[in-house]
Enzyme design. Structure first.
Site: not given
Length: 718
Positions: A409, A411-412, A430, A526
């Site tokens: 997967g 993301g941005g 990653k 976060d």
């Protein structure tokens, strides 16, 4: 050609108008993309709407955006305002409507919400289709304040003081702005100002603030339920008329694109033309040959190297001369072996050059990715650098050269791959997408922090790779997704209450460890449900330490650039500009509310316009929590609902110094989970088989202490 033939104009004033946009005869545009060319101005203006408030500044088919300028100022005080009591303070709210932008248009991710003012919370409401939340959702918002001086000093919004920025979710349509502020602050004396603007332009705009630019995503409406990203064959053939074009579904619609190596208008026949890359300056520094959709760039005959770089091609004579000089070879015209050596050298030297080039590139990337600094950060343990820095060859082998089939997967910020290292560890790798300094700094920060942490509920970092243009992080592979995806599933039932309470306790335990058990305290900054990973036994693992920070032992907090996720971020940070461990406590309190309600903090909006936190606290205060609690939790949790809800409310107290510590939160949750026993055959057991198949062993029998009960009761009614 960009427009259709037969009296279809391709320009209005100085703006090009490509089909499917158009004006004039109805055959010149697709339904929903008709524009107006206002010739009463000089030069003429291209208008998106009929009343002339939205002027089109440019249309780009390549990135599927329309840039518009909003000319009309809206005075917030023309509408009715209201006052309310929040956290013992009188606040005032003012809201007003925004102009319609049409059903065919939605805001793109290139926009941001910018607010100027003092002590003002500004929120943008509207329709969001990308995440399925529908109409009247909270699109985005932020809090603006400044420390001293008059409002006029902060008109450039460059230092973050006196203004705030918030990103805007792509695929949303703004409908309404709302300002909330304390009485006798920005809403009374200094009129706050909020704009939807294209990213990066705000600092230039104060003197022309009424000309607000929106970048708007366009697409032909797609039916609900089609989320494959692909267009049906009949749609693609009917919509994308050029031979060298393709169709994609995005942001609730279908959009056409020219193939790579082509440019033009994919919506008209033969509209995508081949790009002659050989005519582009500095594209090729050798012999260039243009081909349909691509090109070849090679060094000229007699030279070797990389023709895509300036001076990348070197002549054979120069290569041989350097080779001979380095190896101290004496030449003789009659020397047969020397001639043989020259022939072999001609064959081997280019390979040596390529190997040297790759070595230099790796060294450059290592330096660019702050490899030396990273070694210094980890120098307190001599074995860490050697153990954690993994060669790119090892990761390429682990992922089958980063095969798309190995993608988990992304993301941005990047893509995550599944890999198997040579020691048979299954890992998640990653890979960042962009190489700006901010991303590299966060990468280094995450490695430096995680290399010092060893906790069962914090994701383990195996190592990193610094030899590529984009840095790579190698984590333990967590197989079962995130807490967010387990919690927000379709249907009436989700994680069992026992699992939710246990997961909350594990998160609290790991945060207490970060705040008080490591040599230098760490603030995560976060904490949210998407950063909580779950393994096969539904054990939680906190991840994503890119924005985390150390706090020196002699300080209680630090002043830094405000970061976080909307809905989870501590509002006190926005007012004070300081981050403390109580900021993580606030975010954890929001997660407790999310576990209790199954509501999404970043998008939830009550009928009164309140977000999840304020609505939850208000319902707790009046004893009406049943309105918002997940029915499954009411069924399974019993009186524990009120105990956990009271704890959550104390965590989100507006004043940070009145929130409990994570250690106290941990003990409180352990007391709650230890207070319930399950009887079977006249024996008290602490085992409960949950829906995931794992036996949960409750090892704690602690209860609320009298001190904890007094603290909780003093803040909120039980």
């Amino acid at each position: 050609p960009i427009a259709l033939p037969n009296n279809c104009n391709a320009t209005c004033g100085d703006v090009r108008v490509p089909y499917p946009f158009g004006f004039g005869p109805s055959h010149c545009y697709k339904p929903g993309f008709n524009l107006t060319c206002d010739t009463s101005h000089s030069p003429p203006r291209l208008l998106l709407d009929g009343n002339g408030t939205l002027q089109v500044a440019g249309i780009s088919l390549s990135d599927s955006t329309v840039r518009v300028i909003h000319h009309t100022r809206i005075d917030a005080f023309d509408v009715t305002s209201s006052s309310s009591l929040i956290d013992g303070r009188v606040t005032r709210a003012v809201s007003f409507q925004l102009p319609e932008i049409g059903e065919s248009y939605m805001l793109s991710a290139r926009n941001e919400y910018v607010v100027f003012g003092n002590g003002v919370q500004a929120t943008l409401y509207g329709n969001t289709y990308r995440n399925g939340s529908g109409a009247n959702s909270n699109i985005t918002g932020c809090v603006s304040s400044f420390s001293s001086g008059p409002f006029e000093e902060y008109r450039n919004c460059s230092g973050g003081d006196g203004c705030c920025h918030a990103s805007i979710l792509a695929g949303s349509t703004p409908k309404k702005m709302e300002f909330r502020g304390l009485v006798n602050t920005g809403l009374h004396n200094d009129m706050p100002l909020a704009v939807v603007s294209e990213e990066g332009l705000t600092a230039q705009w104060w003197d022309t603030i009424l000309n607000r630019t929106w970048a708007v995503k366009q697409g032909f409406p797609a039916p609900a339920g089609n989320s494959s990203g692909q267009c049906p064959g009949d749609v693609a053939s009917r919509l994308c008329r050029s031979e060298h074009s393709s169709c994609r579904q995005e942001n609730g619609g279908y959009t056409c694109y020219c193939h790579k190596g082509y440019q033009g208008n994919p919506y008209i026949t033969d509209g995508c033309k081949d790009v002659d890359e050989c005519k582009i300056p500095n594209r090729c520094f050798g012999h260039c040959k243009n081909l349909p959709g691509k090109f070849k760039c090679r060094c000229k005959l007699g030279t070797f190297g990389n023709a895509n770089k300036p001076h990348g091609c070197v002549s054979s004579s120069v290569i041989l001369s350097k080779f001979i000089k380095k190896n101290k070879i004496g030449l003789s015209a009659a020397s047969g072996p020397v001639l043989l050596l020259l022939v072999l050298g001609t064959m081997l030297v280019p390979r040596k050059i390529e190997q040297h080039r790759m070595k230099v590139l790796k060294q450059k990337c290592f330096k660019q990715n702050r490899g030396q600094l990273l070694q210094q950060l980890m120098s307190q343990k001599a074995d860490i650098a050697e153990r954690m820095i993994i060669p790119i060859d090892e990761l390429a082998k682990a992922t089958n050269n980063f095969d798309k089939a190995r993608e988990l997967g992304g993301g941005g910020h990047g893509t995550v791959y599944k890999g198997i290292l040579s020691d048979l560890h299954v890992v998640a790798i990653k890979k960042s997408k962009i190489t700006v300094q901010k991303e590299i700094d966060e990468f280094i920060n995450e490695v430096a922090i995680l290399s010092q942490i060893n906790h069962k509920n914090i994701v383990k970092l195996f190592g990193c790779c610094l030899e590529t243009e984009v840095p790579l992080l190698v984590y333990e592979f967590i197989s079962n997704g995130t807490l967010y995806h387990h919690l927000h599933v379709e249907g009436p039932r989700s994680l069992s209450w026992r699992n939710r309470l246990r997961i909350a306790t594990e998160i609290a335990t790991s945060l207490a460890y970060l705040h008080s058990s490591v040599s230098i305290p760490i603030i995560h900054r976060d904490i949210k449900s998407t950063n909580i990973l779950l393994d096969d036994t539904l054990t939680s693992k906190i991840s994503d330490f890119g924005t985390s920070r150390y706090i020196p032992m002699d300080k209680t907090g630090l002043t830094t650039r405000i970061q976080g996720t909307r809905g989870y971020m501590d509002p006190m940070c926005c007012y004070t500009g300081r981050v403390t461990d109580k900021s993580d406590v606030y975010s954890f309190g929001v997660i407790l509310m999310e576990l209790l309600t199954r509501k999404k903090p970043f998008s939830y909006l009550s009928s009164e316009g309140d977000g999840l936190v304020s609505h939850f606290v208000n319902l707790l205060a009046v004893g009406d929590l049943v309105q918002i609690i997940d029915p499954q939790v009411i069924e399974e949790a019993g009186k524990e609902v009120h105990e956990v809800a009271t704890l959550a409310a104390s965590c989100v107290n507006f004043r940070g110094d009145e929130r409990p510590t994570m250690r106290l939160v941990e003990h409180t949750l352990e007391g709650i989970s230890g207070s319930k026993k399950y009887m079977k055959d006249d024996m008290v057991i602490a085992e409960f088989k949950n829906d995931g198949g794992k036996i949960f062993e409750d090892e704690s029998s602690r209860r609320y202490s009298l001190e904890q009960e007094m603290v909780m009761s003093a803040r909120y009614p039980r």
